[in-house]
Design an enzyme around this catalytic site. Structure first.
Site, PDB file in Angstrom:
ATOM      1  N   ASP A 206      54.882  54.116  21.806  1.00  0.00           N
ATOM      2  CA  ASP A 206      53.784  54.921  22.301  1.00  0.00           C
ATOM      3  C   ASP A 206      52.645  54.721  21.603  1.00  0.00           C
ATOM      4  O   ASP A 206      52.373  54.440  20.436  1.00  0.00           O
ATOM      5  CB  ASP A 206      54.489  56.354  21.330  1.00  0.00           C
ATOM      6  N   GLU A 254      53.265  41.289  15.806  1.00  0.00           N
ATOM      7  CA  GLU A 254      54.107  41.815  14.769  1.00  0.00           C
ATOM      8  C   GLU A 254      55.335  42.469  15.188  1.00  0.00           C
ATOM      9  O   GLU A 254      56.289  42.511  14.597  1.00  0.00           O
ATOM     10  CB  GLU A 254      53.192  42.360  13.346  1.00  0.00           C
TER      11      GLU A 254
HETATM   12  C1  NOJ Z   1      52.516  59.808  24.270  1.00  0.00           C
HETATM   13  C2  NOJ Z   1      53.451  60.516  24.784  1.00  0.00           C
HETATM   14  O1  NOJ Z   1      54.205  60.100  25.790  1.00  0.00           O
HETATM   15  C3  NOJ Z   1      53.446  61.801  24.699  1.00  0.00           C
HETATM   16  O2  NOJ Z   1      54.397  62.621  25.180  1.00  0.00           O
HETATM   17  C4  NOJ Z   1      52.963  62.132  23.341  1.00  0.00           C
HETATM   18  O3  NOJ Z   1      52.332  63.624  23.524  1.00  0.00           O
HETATM   19  C5  NOJ Z   1      51.702  61.228  22.971  1.00  0.00           C
HETATM   20  N1  NOJ Z   1      52.056  60.189  23.371  1.00  0.00           N
HETATM   21  C6  NOJ Z   1      51.790  61.276  21.351  1.00  0.00           C
HETATM   22  O4  NOJ Z   1      52.812  60.791  20.843  1.00  0.00           O
END
Ligand code: NOJ
Length: 530
Positions: A206, A254
């Site tokens: 993410d 990493e």
């Molecule tokens: C991307 C995720 O897919 C989303 O749902 C989230 O709000 C943000 N990153 C923060 O983690």
């Protein structure tokens, strides 16, 4: 730029088709109104039946759910609302029995403010003192920079215990981690090992472009908006210093070391630089396998954006393709009329593209964006911008399994969001119908596999406004794919005139490609895969 030779990752195909499951909205097995891990396990046969290679599970970790689970309070435990670790093990076993690989989210850019690391860091307890991005206030008490977070709030939050500001690039409940801190990195590597030991085959990272910032803390310059007035103040500045995507790409080596050479790794790119060049910096044999941006899904028309991305070299496997997710209004409603026709149009294009492909749950039946009133919203981001944007909760509406059953078969409890709808009904209804969006997905996925389209070479044959003709050189010979994204009939590409299409999102008319349609033709006379 020359493509790097692709590395094989254990049982993974080079370019998998990955089905994204949003656990809270997939299937509720306990009557709580929210989906859970057992619900997923019980319905995995539906996913395997589609003919995809893998599932990606959005977060199911312990979380106060201030950002739908992307605010993690314990990365190595299952939130009780979703079940237990034993439920997770059973899910992985079932997936593997069905031939599906399992990818999970790793939310390593930030945590929940309820994470024990954050509490200890605020107290400067070793070794947690530098786990987060802390900075002193300016002499007048103001935050150290002008940075604005993705969701439009000032990126710094004051912590009275520590008497410092902490960086928050998303919601105020999500403090950002400091990847310069070796002890933090060691903890995150241990989390990766924990899930690998439980049988996880891959990870989706993410916000992977937000891991590093400029430590000198300069202000971001203003963006040139050309007179536009975006609704999210995030867009008013160039994110030159709060995110250092090149450092993040180098760091992804990493992540590879921790995950092992046989794990499939996918990165989510956001920020200002959405170039194919950046995608490629992440996607190397010693780094991630692929990365994706929001460019294609959020473009009003697919044809021109796709053309540019392919010309930039995106169709060689480094960039993963997708059109909907839990973060975007569903494409068929956002850039279409929500019809089964538009669902087939999108699937017919997406599933032809060489490279990894992601299908968001519900897209396989043409699930529409749910239109929600303010009081129905659960997502803080949506509440901040309602009603100016179509929002994320509308894409997260639970999957309709059987539109004739109570709660459309999602579960016996009052669903946490109104159940999703699709023009041709739920999964059960579409299973009975050879002309359904579901049947179309299965046909397209089977053909994609048979023709070797995932690894095909791609060229633009013709591009003309809303029309795009692609030529794919797959393992079973050349394939022509024609997209008509306009509302008018347009000519059949001369090269395939008079030939029977292999796949069509509707019936080919004698006048040409009907409005909003996609067709695939095989150029060899021998039947493909025969
Ligand atoms: C991307 C995720 O897919 C989303 O749902 C989230 O709000 C943000 N990153 C923060 O983690």
């Amino acid at each position: 730029m020359e493509a790097e030779p692709r590395t094989t990752r254990g049982r993974w195909p080079h370019n998998p088709v990955i089905y994204q499951i949003y656990p809270r909205s997939f299937r509720d097995s306990t009557g709580t109104g929210e989906g859970d891990l057992r619900g997923i396990t019980e319905r995995l046969d539906h996913v395997a039946d589609l003919g995809v290679d893998a599932i990606w599970l959005s977060p199911f970790f312990v979380s106060p759910m201030c950002d739908g689970g992307y605010d993690v309070a314990d990365h190595a435990a299952v939130d009780p609302r979703f079940g237990t670790l034993e439920d997770f093990d059973a899910l992985v076993d079932r997936a593997h029995d069905l031939g599906l690989l399992v990818m999970i989210d790793q939310v390593f850019n930030h945590t929940s403010k309820d994470h024990p690391w954050y509490k200890r860091s605020a107290l400067r307890e070793p070794p947690y003192e530098n786990f987060y991005v802390w900075a002193d206030p300016n002499p007048d008490g103001s935050p150290p920079t002008n940075w604005i977070g993705f969701f439009g709030a000032h990126a710094w939050r004051w912590n009275p215990r520590r008497r410092q500001y902490c960086l928050h690039q998303f919601l105020p409940c999500q403090p950002c981690l400091n990847h310069h801190c070796p002890e933090l990195r060691a903890r995150q590597n241990a989390i990766t090992a924990f899930w690998r030991d439980r049988g996880v085959d891959g990870f989706r990272y993410d916000a992977v472009t937000a891991y590093f910032h400029d430590r000198a803390l300069p202000d971001n310059p203003p963006a040139d908006l050309g007179g536009a007035q975006p609704i999210n103040p995030f867009e008013y500045q160039l994110h030159q210093h709060d995110m250092m995507p090149n450092d993040c790409a180098a760091f992804s080596a990493e992540l590879r070391d921790a995950a092992g050479p046989d794990a499939y790794l996918l990165g989510e790119i956001n920020g200002d630089d959405l170039s194919v060049e950046l995608v490629r910096k992440f996607s190397r044999s010693d780094r991630l396998d692929a990365a994706y941006t929001q460019e294609l899904p959020s473009s009003p028309k697919l044809a021109p954006t796709l053309r540019r991305l392919i010309e930039d070299g995106a169709g060689q496997g480094a960039m993963a393709w997708w059109l909907s997710s839990h973060d975007q209004p569903r494409r068929i409603s956002r850039a279409g009329d929500g019809s089964a026709r538009d669902a087939r149009l999108h699937a017919g294009l997406l599933l032809a593209l060489p490279g990894p492909v992601m299908i968001f749950q519900g897209d396989e039946i043409g699930q529409q964006q749910a239109h929600l009133e303010y009081h129905q919203l659960r997502d803080q981001f949506d509440r901040n911008y309602w009603p100016a944007t179509a929002g994320r909760d509308g894409a997260r509406a639970p999957l309709p399994w059987d539109s004739e059953a109570p709660n459309a078969g999602f579960g016996s409890g009052e669903p946490w969001l109104p159940i999703g709808t699709a023009e041709q009904g739920g999964v059960a209804q579409q299973r009975q119908d050879d002309e359904s969006v579901l049947a179309f997905h299965k046909r397209a996925l089977a053909l994609r596999a048979r023709l070797g389209l995932a690894d095909a070479a791609i060229e633009i044959e013709q591009a003309d406004g809303d029309q795009l003709v692609l030529r794919l050189q797959g393992a079973k010979g050349p394939v022509v794919v024609a997209l008509n994204e306009s509302d008018k009939t347009c000519p059949v590409p001369p090269r395939v005139a008079g030939r029977e299409p292999l796949l069509g999102s509707c019936t080919l008319s004698t006048d040409g490609l009907p409005p909003r349609s996609v067709f695939w033709w095989h150029l060899d006379d021998a039947a493909p895969g025969a």
